[in-house]
Design a protein around this motif. Structure first.
Motif, short mmCIF file in Angstrom:
data_model
loop_
_atom_site.label_atom_id
_atom_site.label_comp_id
_atom_site.label_asym_id
_atom_site.label_seq_id
_atom_site.Cartn_x
_atom_site.Cartn_y
_atom_site.Cartn_z
N ILE A 136 64.29 18.41 89.71
CA ILE A 136 65.02 18.90 90.89
C ILE A 136 66.31 18.11 91.08
O ILE A 136 67.38 18.67 91.34
CB ILE A 136 64.14 18.81 92.15
N GLN A 137 66.23 16.78 90.96
CA GLN A 137 67.41 15.93 91.14
C GLN A 137 68.47 16.22 90.08
O GLN A 137 69.67 16.22 90.37
CB GLN A 137 67.02 14.44 91.12
N GLU A 138 68.03 16.50 88.85
CA GLU A 138 68.97 16.84 87.78
C GLU A 138 69.59 18.21 88.00
O GLU A 138 70.81 18.39 87.89
CB GLU A 138 68.26 16.79 86.43
N LYS A 139 68.74 19.18 88.30
CA LYS A 139 69.20 20.57 88.44
C LYS A 139 70.15 20.76 89.61
O LYS A 139 71.18 21.43 89.51
CB LYS A 139 68.01 21.52 88.58
N PHE A 140 69.80 20.16 90.76
CA PHE A 140 70.60 20.36 91.97
C PHE A 140 71.62 19.24 92.20
O PHE A 140 72.32 19.24 93.21
CB PHE A 140 69.68 20.46 93.19
N ARG A 141 71.68 18.30 91.25
CA ARG A 141 72.65 17.20 91.32
C ARG A 141 72.58 16.49 92.68
O ARG A 141 73.58 16.38 93.40
CB ARG A 141 74.06 17.74 91.06
#
Length: 234
Positions: A136-141
């Motif tokens: 989630i942190q990677e995908k949504f920056r």
């Protein structure tokens, strides 16, 4: 009868295309919604399933209309029209209910539930949720629930002077040590923005569906009458 039949097939094809569009949106976003469900509440993971289910239902109803047109069967076409009318009524009632309650308890509770769940997940950072959190942190920056400082209070994250590498603007081994190069926005805000954008797209599809359904009913009635007249002549 040919003109009514051609128009009926055309609008029914649009109806089928909207169903396929919902199935595609649901299928493509399923993994994302599943990960969001882990991060911000299990209810979110069901959104993609609902989209797929609605899309499949629309596609099946559309196939009934196509079958009625192919066989020039007035009963099939009449059944298709009745189902469309029921769907239009349900859409109007659903839209009205959403408009009435859009700023009231249900939405406020959902908003509060997302905030609470996300903060708890970051605080615990349990092994079974770590992959979903990092994705989630990677995908949504984004980083943390509200911001990267959430990690300094996490009992599951031991290094309180750093954040997970998935928070980094450019991910690399140990990059979370430098908190000047991490995303500043929290994942709660990012998830809500994602849901809002998806709601706009789904709303646009629903409006297109509604217009198509109304025209489908009008043309379907015309086509059904033409079939009945043709059957009476023969």
């Amino acid at each position: 009868m040919c003109s009514c039949k051609c128009m009926f097939i055309f609008f029914n094809a649009l109806f089928l295309a909207s169903g396929v569009a919902l199935i595609t949106i649901g299928a493509l976003q399923y993994t994302t919604y599943l990960q969001m469900g882990t991060f911000a509440g299990s209810g979110l993971s069901k959104i993609a399933i609902v989209l797929i289910a609605v899309g499949v239902t629309i596609a099946l109803i559309s196939l009934l209309g196509h079958a009625g047109a192919f066989f020039d069967n007035s009963s099939m076409v009449a059944c298709f029209i009745c189902i469309l009318i029921v769907i239009i009524i349900l859409q109007i009632l659903t839209g009205a209910a959403f408009y009435i309650f859009r700023s009231r308890t249900a939405l406020l509770q959902m908003n509060s539930a997302i905030n609470t769940k996300a903060r708890l997940v970051i605080y615990e950072y349990s092994p079974e949720n770590r992959h979903a959190i990092n994705r989630i942190q990677e995908k949504f920056r984004c980083c943390g629930a509200d911001s990267g400082t959430d990690w300094s209070r996490s009992v599951g994250w031991e290094n309180h002077d750093a954040v997970p590498d998935s928070c980094c603007v450019v991910k690399s081994e140990g990059c979370g040590q430098n908190q000047e190069k991490i995303h500043t926005k929290g994942c709660v805000w990012a998830i809500k923005l994602f849901l809002l954008k998806n709601l706009v797209w789904v709303g646009a599809v629903c409006i297109a569906l509604g217009v198509t359904e109304v025209f489908g009913v009008i043309v379907g009635v015309c086509f059904c009458v033409k079939i009945k007249n043709y059957e009476n002549l023969h």
